[in-house]
Design a protein around this motif. Structure first.
Motif, mmCIF file in Angstrom:
data_model
loop_
_atom_site.group_PDB
_atom_site.id
_atom_site.type_symbol
_atom_site.label_atom_id
_atom_site.label_comp_id
_atom_site.label_asym_id
_atom_site.label_seq_id
_atom_site.Cartn_x
_atom_site.Cartn_y
_atom_site.Cartn_z
ATOM 1 N N GLY A 208 -11.660 -25.691 -28.912
ATOM 2 C CA GLY A 208 -11.070 -26.525 -27.572
ATOM 3 C C GLY A 208 -12.387 -26.835 -26.818
ATOM 4 N N TYR A 209 -13.374 -25.510 -26.680
ATOM 5 C CA TYR A 209 -14.767 -25.791 -25.680
ATOM 6 C C TYR A 209 -15.582 -26.774 -26.235
ATOM 7 N N ARG A 210 -15.598 -26.517 -27.549
ATOM 8 C CA ARG A 210 -16.785 -27.545 -28.518
ATOM 9 C C ARG A 210 -16.343 -28.889 -28.400
ATOM 10 N N SER A 211 -15.045 -29.081 -28.530
ATOM 11 C CA SER A 211 -14.352 -30.467 -28.246
ATOM 12 C C SER A 211 -14.704 -31.223 -26.948
ATOM 13 N N GLU A 212 -14.373 -30.307 -26.145
ATOM 14 C CA GLU A 212 -14.556 -30.608 -24.724
ATOM 15 C C GLU A 212 -16.002 -30.991 -24.088
ATOM 16 N N ALA A 213 -16.998 -30.333 -24.704
ATOM 17 C CA ALA A 213 -18.540 -30.556 -24.773
ATOM 18 C C ALA A 213 -18.740 -31.916 -25.395
ATOM 19 N N ALA A 214 -18.176 -32.098 -26.555
ATOM 20 C CA ALA A 214 -18.391 -33.371 -27.602
ATOM 21 C C ALA A 214 -17.853 -34.280 -26.559
ATOM 22 N N GLY A 215 -16.651 -34.116 -25.956
ATOM 23 C CA GLY A 215 -16.127 -35.493 -25.391
ATOM 24 C C GLY A 215 -16.855 -35.650 -24.112
ATOM 25 N N TYR A 216 -17.632 -34.693 -23.419
ATOM 26 C CA TYR A 216 -18.466 -35.183 -22.347
ATOM 27 C C TYR A 216 -19.721 -35.774 -22.669
ATOM 28 N N ALA A 217 -20.369 -35.258 -23.826
ATOM 29 C CA ALA A 217 -21.353 -35.966 -24.435
ATOM 30 C C ALA A 217 -21.192 -37.297 -24.730
ATOM 31 N N SER A 218 -19.969 -37.797 -25.096
ATOM 32 C CA SER A 218 -19.485 -39.323 -25.705
ATOM 33 C C SER A 218 -19.442 -40.063 -24.079
ATOM 34 N N VAL A 219 -18.806 -39.331 -23.194
ATOM 35 C CA VAL A 219 -18.669 -40.241 -21.943
ATOM 36 C C VAL A 219 -20.188 -40.408 -21.597
ATOM 37 N N ALA A 220 -21.117 -39.440 -21.608
ATOM 38 C CA ALA A 220 -22.072 -39.680 -20.875
ATOM 39 C C ALA A 220 -23.091 -40.936 -21.722
ATOM 40 N N ALA A 221 -22.882 -40.692 -23.111
ATOM 41 C CA ALA A 221 -23.447 -41.680 -24.024
ATOM 42 C C ALA A 221 -22.933 -43.232 -23.490
ATOM 43 N N ALA A 222 -21.497 -43.330 -23.473
ATOM 44 C CA ALA A 222 -20.966 -44.489 -23.011
ATOM 45 C C ALA A 222 -21.837 -45.170 -21.768
ATOM 46 N N LEU A 223 -21.858 -44.283 -20.794
ATOM 47 C CA LEU A 223 -22.270 -44.511 -19.380
ATOM 48 C C LEU A 223 -23.580 -44.845 -19.398
ATOM 49 N N ALA A 224 -24.573 -43.919 -20.211
ATOM 50 C CA ALA A 224 -26.223 -44.213 -20.292
ATOM 51 C C ALA A 224 -26.369 -45.622 -21.098
ATOM 52 N N GLU A 225 -25.653 -45.737 -22.010
ATOM 53 C CA GLU A 225 -25.698 -46.862 -22.770
ATOM 54 C C GLU A 225 -25.414 -48.314 -21.982
ATOM 55 N N SER A 226 -24.411 -48.149 -21.340
ATOM 56 C CA SER A 226 -23.974 -49.281 -20.173
ATOM 57 C C SER A 226 -24.871 -49.639 -19.162
ATOM 58 N N VAL A 227 -25.556 -48.706 -18.581
ATOM 59 C CA VAL A 227 -26.592 -48.748 -17.641
ATOM 60 C C VAL A 227 -27.850 -49.350 -18.326
ATOM 61 N N ASP A 228 -28.351 -48.816 -19.492
ATOM 62 C CA ASP A 228 -29.398 -49.061 -20.111
ATOM 63 C C ASP A 228 -29.491 -50.660 -20.607
ATOM 64 N N ALA A 229 -28.285 -51.189 -20.894
ATOM 65 C CA ALA A 229 -28.105 -52.442 -21.330
ATOM 66 C C ALA A 229 -27.327 -53.163 -20.343
ATOM 67 N N GLY A 230 -27.550 -53.088 -19.025
ATOM 68 C CA GLY A 230 -26.670 -53.737 -18.173
ATOM 69 C C GLY A 230 -26.898 -55.289 -18.072
ATOM 70 N N HIS A 231 -27.846 -55.675 -18.340
ATOM 71 C CA HIS A 231 -28.213 -57.210 -18.154
ATOM 72 C C HIS A 231 -27.691 -57.868 -19.507
ATOM 73 N N THR A 232 -27.766 -57.171 -20.593
ATOM 74 C CA THR A 232 -27.193 -57.694 -22.080
ATOM 75 C C THR A 232 -25.462 -57.561 -21.679
ATOM 76 N N ILE A 233 -24.945 -56.651 -21.126
ATOM 77 C CA ILE A 233 -23.650 -56.640 -21.135
ATOM 78 C C ILE A 233 -23.064 -57.858 -20.081
ATOM 79 N N GLU A 234 -23.827 -58.011 -19.124
ATOM 80 C CA GLU A 234 -23.636 -58.998 -18.149
ATOM 81 C C GLU A 234 -23.757 -60.140 -18.778
ATOM 82 N N ALA A 235 -24.769 -60.667 -19.454
ATOM 83 C CA ALA A 235 -25.029 -61.794 -20.213
ATOM 84 C C ALA A 235 -23.914 -62.444 -21.233
ATOM 85 N N HIS A 236 -23.543 -61.431 -21.814
ATOM 86 C CA HIS A 236 -22.697 -61.550 -23.051
ATOM 87 C C HIS A 236 -21.188 -61.502 -22.331
#
Length: 593
Positions: A208-236
């Motif tokens: 359970g804790y392993r999945s919880e940690a992996a879930g948080y990592a996936s949230v962080a990845a999604a947010l980090a990718e969205s911030v890094d590619a903000g201009h591209t996301i807006e353009a498309h």
């Protein structure tokens, strides 16, 4: 993808695909043993100090039990003054040693945490370059932030407190056995309840804790990718899609949070039942023994008080063991880099020349999916080679293979006859360097940023390197010169200045072969032209492989290689390829309208 816990709370952890692995159980145990071995002296001192504190804490029950026994025997002299005096002395000793226990435990925890941070950093930067190149920003970021934060509490308190709790329980049970042997067995009546509850919990908690940690990592990845590619996301106009993805990841993560909370909601009442069972069994069985005359009332009093004292260490162990379950997942994620084979290059392997040769190279990021297929190429010393082709053709991947970032799946890439994949990363970097659009200014002085390329460089050499890239003008204008603090919290440098620092590092490192991936493409035109003039001086006399996303970069190259569908379809000079009227000529015409 992180699986959401179903309504029945299936404890199975979801299957996750992360670039960096999670450490195997054997790896984690080996690292913990190594950590304790480093700090064995401090650990032994902690146990010794804690032993004195626990023995002092048992003086109160013994003194009170003796007093009750004397009263029950009708003694006229109770010696209250002596009893109170001994109790005060024991309390003072306990207070002093409890303070020492807390202090030494905190110091030990901080030192182990510092070791863990350093080990992770050293091991991470020593990984093969391709591993870090492919590592997802969210996964890597969550390991060095969230996982370290979770481990901080465990290292500072959980590990020392667990050691304290175990010693505490052993000594209390030992004291109970010495005082009233029949009562020691009554404590075991609560053991089945505790064992069943803990087995149920700890069989489910790690997953359970392993999945919880992996879930948080996936949230962080999604947010980090969205911030890094903000201009591209807006353009498309991908905003709604990214929000939906983030919402889904957050929902999956919170589902695992609820699951682990449910596990604790079952465990804690069982622990409370254990405490009641311990005290109740001692009182009922002990009372029966007193009536039978097998033990006296003083022994029962002492035994009951010691049994009551067991509540605190048992709570301590279970509380921090639960914390360790969370920390164990973070520790496994941090020491997982140990399961990655480091560069096993031959330190004695050295190139006999400067020519670069790719022979029947195949490479892919995913198993069974090739990005490059049967690529062969020769680059003579001092040649300027341009790699051109449509987006996704594989030219950037080929450039990274030639720079030694990746190793080919099949075929060989050699430098001066020496195979790059068999050389150590340090050896490769001393001959070949990759320069791309990404640049980083580290927190510290300007001097420290430059010394990363060559630690033994003198100040005169640092100024010469800055002068070689036209950066000495603004650098000398700084009040503190090379001692000026730059990076986050210091002097904010422009993108052009940051890239100049990167080029100055390149001058100091002095590799004879460079792989350029449009190093100036992210700068404004004026800054880009100025930096290209600086870059031209750096490139003079070196072998250059330029990944040309814009064809004007390729125009002046000695040789142009056209990469299409993972293969080199054309090879020759600009004029020859235009005259051949093939793929390059079509690209050139489309580039010029």
């Amino acid at each position: 993808m992180i699986g959401v816990a179903p309504p029945a709370y299936d404890p199975a952890a979801p299957t996750t695909a992360t670039t960096l692995p999670v450490g195997a159980t054997a790896t984690v145990r080996a690292y913990v043993a190594e950590l304790f071995q480093r700090h064995r002296r401090a650990f032994c001192v902690l146990i010794a100090v804690n032993t004195v504190a626990v023995i002092a804490s048992m003086a109160g029950p013994y003194l009170l039990g003796g007093l009750v026994e004397r009263v029950s025997d009708g003694a006229r002299e109770l010696h209250l003054g002596l009893t109170i005096g001994l109790f005060v002395v024991a309390l003072a000793v306990q207070s002093v040693f409890v303070r020492e226990v807390r202090l030494r435990g905190a110091v030990l925890g901080e030192r182990m945490l510092a070791d863990l941070r350093e080990d992770f950093l050293v091991r991470s930067v020593g990984l093969p370059p391709g591993v870090l190149e492919r590592a997802g920003t969210g996964d890597l970021l969550s390991r060095i932030t969230t996982d370290i934060d979770r481990l901080a509490n465990a290292m500072r308190e959980a590990v020392p407190q667990l050691s304290i709790g175990v010693v505490w329980v052993v000594l209390l049970i030992g004291g109970l056995t010495v005082t009233a042997p029949p009562l020691a067995a009554s404590v075991l009546l609560a053991l089945p309840v505790l064992v069943v509850a803990c087995r149920w919990y700890f069989r489910r908690a790690p997953a359970g804790y392993r999945s919880e940690a992996a879930g948080y990592a996936s949230v962080a990845a999604a947010l980090a990718e969205s911030v890094d590619a903000g201009h591209t996301i807006e353009a498309h106009r991908l905003g709604e899609r990214r929000i939906a993805l983030s919402d889904r990841r957050v929902k999956e993560w919170t589902a695992w949070e609820r699951y682990t909370l449910w596990l604790r909601s079952v465990l804690f009442p069982a622990i409370n039942a254990t405490h009641v069972t311990i005290l109740g069994s001692v009182l009922m069985i002990g009372g029966t023994f007193v009536l039978k005359g097998w033990i006296d009332v003083g022994q029962l009093t002492t035994g009951a008080l010691i049994a009551q004292m067991l509540v605190d260490p048992v709570n301590l162990i279970l509380r921090w063991y639960d914390e360790v379950q969370v920390a164990q997942v973070s520790l496994a994620r941090l020491v997982g880099v140990r399961d990655i084979e480091p560069d096993a290059g031959d330190a004695a392997l050295a190139p006999a020349g400067r020519e670069v040769h790719a022979d029947e190279v195949r490479f892919g990021y995913l198993q069974g999916v090739d990005v490059l297929r049967e690529v062969s190429l020769e680059v003579a010393p001092g040649t300027r080679l341009a790699l051109v082709g449509p987006s996704g053709a594989g030219k950037s991947t080929l450039g990274r293979l030639l720079a030694g970032i990746y190793a080919p799946r099949d075929g060989r890439i050699t430098l001066g006859g020496a195979e790059l994949s068999r050389m150590t990363a340090e050896r490769v970097r001393s001959h070949v360097a990759l320069v791309n659009q990404e640049h980083h200014v580290f927190v510290g002085s300007l001097r420290d940023n430059l010394l990363l390329a060559r630690t033994d460089a003198a100040d005169a050499e640092l100024w010469a390197a800055l002068g070689a890239v036209d950066a000495d003008g603004w650098a000398r204008a700084l009040e503190e010169g090379l001692d000026t603090e730059v990076g986050s919290g210091g002097l904010a440098l422009t993108p052009a200045q940051a890239q100049q620092i990167a080029l100055a590092r390149l001058v100091l490192a002095d590799p004879h072969t460079l792989v350029l991936d449009e190093a100036t493409s992210l700068l404004d035109p004026r800054a880009a032209r100025h930096l290209e003039r600086s870059l031209a001086r750096v490139l003079d006399g070196r072998t250059v492989v330029a990944i040309a996303h814009r064809l004007h970069t390729a125009h002046d190259a000695d040789v142009i290689a056209v990469v299409e569908n993972g293969r080199i379809s054309e090879l020759g000079s600009h004029d020859a390829l235009v005259a051949a009227d093939g793929a390059y000529a079509a690209l050139w015409r489309s580039w010029h309208g």
